[in-house]
Design an enzyme around this catalytic site. Structure first.
Site, mmCIF file in Angstrom:
data_model
loop_
_atom_site.group_PDB
_atom_site.id
_atom_site.type_symbol
_atom_site.label_atom_id
_atom_site.label_comp_id
_atom_site.label_asym_id
_atom_site.label_seq_id
_atom_site.Cartn_x
_atom_site.Cartn_y
_atom_site.Cartn_z
ATOM 1 N N LYS A 122 0.831 -1.205 0.000
ATOM 2 C CA LYS A 122 0.000 0.000 0.000
ATOM 3 C C LYS A 122 0.865 1.254 0.000
ATOM 4 O O LYS A 122 0.524 2.257 -0.642
ATOM 5 C CB LYS A 122 -0.917 -0.013 1.226
ATOM 6 N N HIS A 150 -9.348 -29.369 -35.037
ATOM 7 C CA HIS A 150 -10.194 -28.241 -34.632
ATOM 8 C C HIS A 150 -11.081 -28.599 -33.435
ATOM 9 O O HIS A 150 -12.291 -28.392 -33.436
ATOM 10 C CB HIS A 150 -11.032 -27.751 -35.804
#
Length: 561
Positions: free
Chosen positions: A133, A299
């Protein structure tokens, strides 16, 4: 300058601390880290000498104290913050180097519940978040890989507080601090996700478990959910060459990654996005089978699947299902690849092959194919036994119970703005209760093929039809918007092999006479498996009875989109 160092992963920490000391840092630490640094001959102080408060509760509370947090959280550019520090005799903390208790590793070891709870770090995440922070003024490190970069920047400027008296940026770039802070918050988020997964594990019913009146466990789909992933590798490109892509490994506490994401690449070009998708589709399909089997995928949908006691013959039969489509496709085998199987592959180009292992001669021949990616995926039984010389699994767990097999878990599908989540489509053989609905019941051979085809059809894009005979597909039709067209495709591929074959449909037949069911009967199909549940089910049964075809209902649908 003050550094606070308290790490579970001690890789490189002694060298890092030594360099910090040479830069003039005063080092404070706790427990095992303090001992490790002292053993390296470093001058290090216990955190209690800073806070004036001893470790208590057997080490559960070591660093949670306002003196430490005040020194970390104070903004150096706010006079009131600095006044508070002076008034309370709190020194600024310039660097925090912390990583967390090995919670994930402890769970994975099979440790008892109480031991796992003890490995939930409390002070570590709190001080990491505090330092992150306040990243404009405090360097926060959670990864040993960042030690060298931090030292380079600290050597360039020995004033790590991040601001000079006049507010100008110093030589430790703010962007570097921000990146470290981002990594720190990701570290704690990842850690918290693992804890949530562990505590939630018993709330979701296992495959085959009896569900309550609501039909599922109360926590099967929680109100809030986070997932944790680690990058496994960067891919050549995405679905198309202009798209970037990477493969991430999902961290599931107590469940080591298996399958394609954990596969070892033995040879070939870097994997692309489509390579991974198709290889995963092939691997998931082949892991459905306990018998030696081969799957060929193109595919993301199978064009041939076969089971046979000889893996080379399984390949030949899978290939013969559709000799055109496999070009540039993916092969998956659930037994070691033999030299005879490689010989059968001669003349056909493949992009990927994945198997649990390869005979040395087979691997040598495959490695002559420059562009072929050769993957080895682990399917060892959980007990640790390996495949025998015959390529068979030892007596014991079925493939559904081995590492690398698809786990009974949740499926995720990204949609715009959100995520679809569902139970994975797992239907073990012992749960499949077939109901004969025609006058004629299937023969033993037909029944075996029906069960085989039912496993296959689950992996074909809907609407899906599979025609199979003697443990091999002879025609597959899928990805169509109606049910008639995939029947036509599958029967066209099967040709004369449709005579005496069976047919599987992933969902019920909305029409039967002069439609899909009768088309199959006319082609010589002798048995059909489908979920049932259509308005015209009786018509489908009547048509089958007229042709002497057996039909069974599975009671379960296998849509795949």
């Amino acid at each position: 300058m003050i550094a606070f160092i308290s790490v579970s992963d001690k890789a490189g920490v002694q060298e890092f601390a030594r360099e910090l000391a040479e830069l003039g840092f005063e080092i404070y630490s706790t427990g095992g880290t303090q001992r490790a640094l002292a053993e390296a001959g470093l001058s290090v102080r216990g955190i209690s000498s800073l806070t004036g408060f001893p470790e208590i509760l057997g080490g559960r509370i070591k660093s949670i104290h306002p003196i430490l947090y005040g020194g970390v959280l104070a903004r150096r550019d706010l006079p009131e913050h600095m006044d508070d520090l002076r008034r309370n005799d709190i020194p600024p903390i310039d660097l925090v180097c912390v990583n967390l208790y090995p919670f994930v590793e402890t769970v994975a070891s099979g440790a008892a519940h109480d031991e796992c709870l003890e490995q939930i770090d409390i002070g570590g995440p709190a001080i990491i978040r505090a330092a992150a922070k306040n990243y404009p003024f405090v360097l926060v490190l959670v990864d040993p890989a960042d030690y060298a970069g931090a030292l380079d920047r600290l050597r360039a400027d020995a004033r790590p507080s991040g601001r000079t008296g006049d507010g100008a940026a110093d030589n430790v770039p703010l962007e570097f601090r921000r990146r470290l802070a981002e990594k720190a918050f990701q570290h704690t988020a990842h850690y918290d996700t693992a804890i949530v997964q562990y505590l939630r594990a018993d709330a979701r019913p296992r495959t085959g478990a009896r569900l309550g009146p609501s039909g599922r466990g109360e926590e099967a789909f929680p109100e809030r959910m986070t997932l944790a992933f680690d990058k496994a590798l960067d891919l050549r490109y995405g679905e198309n060459p202009h798209q970037r892509a990477a493969l991430y490994r999902e961290e599931r506490v107590g469940a080591p990654a298996g399958g394609i994401v954990a596969a070892e690449k033995l040879h070939g070009l870097d994997l692309s996005y489509i390579n991974v998708m198709d290889a995963d589709a092939a691997w998931q399909a082949v892991m459905e089978f306990d018998d030696p089997s081969v799957v060929i995928v193109k595919h993301a949908s199978p064009c041939g699947i076969a089971s046979h006691e000889e893996i080379a013959e399984a390949y030949r039969r899978a290939f013969e299902s559709d000799p055109v489509s496999p070009f540039g496709g993916i092969i998956a085998a659930n037994r070691p690849v033999t030299e005879s199987m490689v010989a059968a592959m001669k003349g056909m180009r493949y992009d990927v092959i994945v198997a649990p292992d390869y005979e040395p001669a087979a691997l040598q021949r495959l490695q002559k194919r420059r562009d072929l990616r050769i993957l080895r995926a682990d399917i060892r039984p959980r007990a640790g036994a390996r495949l025998g010389p015959s390529g068979r699994l030892p007596e014991g767990p079925a493939l559904s119970e081995v590492e690398g097999a698809p786990a009974a878990d949740l499926d995720y599908r990204r949609v715009t703005g959100g995520l679809l989540v569902q139970d994975a489509d797992r239907c073990p053989d012992d749960r499949l209760e077939l109901r004969v609905v025609t006058k004629r019941a299937p023969t033993a051979g037909e029944l075996a093929d029906l069960r085989f085809a039912w496993k296959v059809v689950k992996h074909v894009k809907s609407n899906a039809i599979v025609v199979a005979k003697d443990g091999a597909t002879v025609g597959i039709g899928g990805g169509q918007q109606n049910r008639k067209t995939p029947v036509e495709l599958a029967l066209r591929l099967a040709g004369e092999k449709a005579k005496g074959a069976v047919l599987a449909s992933d969902a019920f037949f909305p029409f039967a006479r002069d439609d899909a069911v009768e088309m199959a009967c006319r082609a010589g199909v002798t048995a059909i498996i489908q979920p049932g549940g259509a308005v015209r089910d009786e018509e489908a049964v009547e048509v089958c009875d007229e042709y002497g075809v057996a039909m069974v209902f599975s009671g379960e649908r296998h849509f795949r989109h």
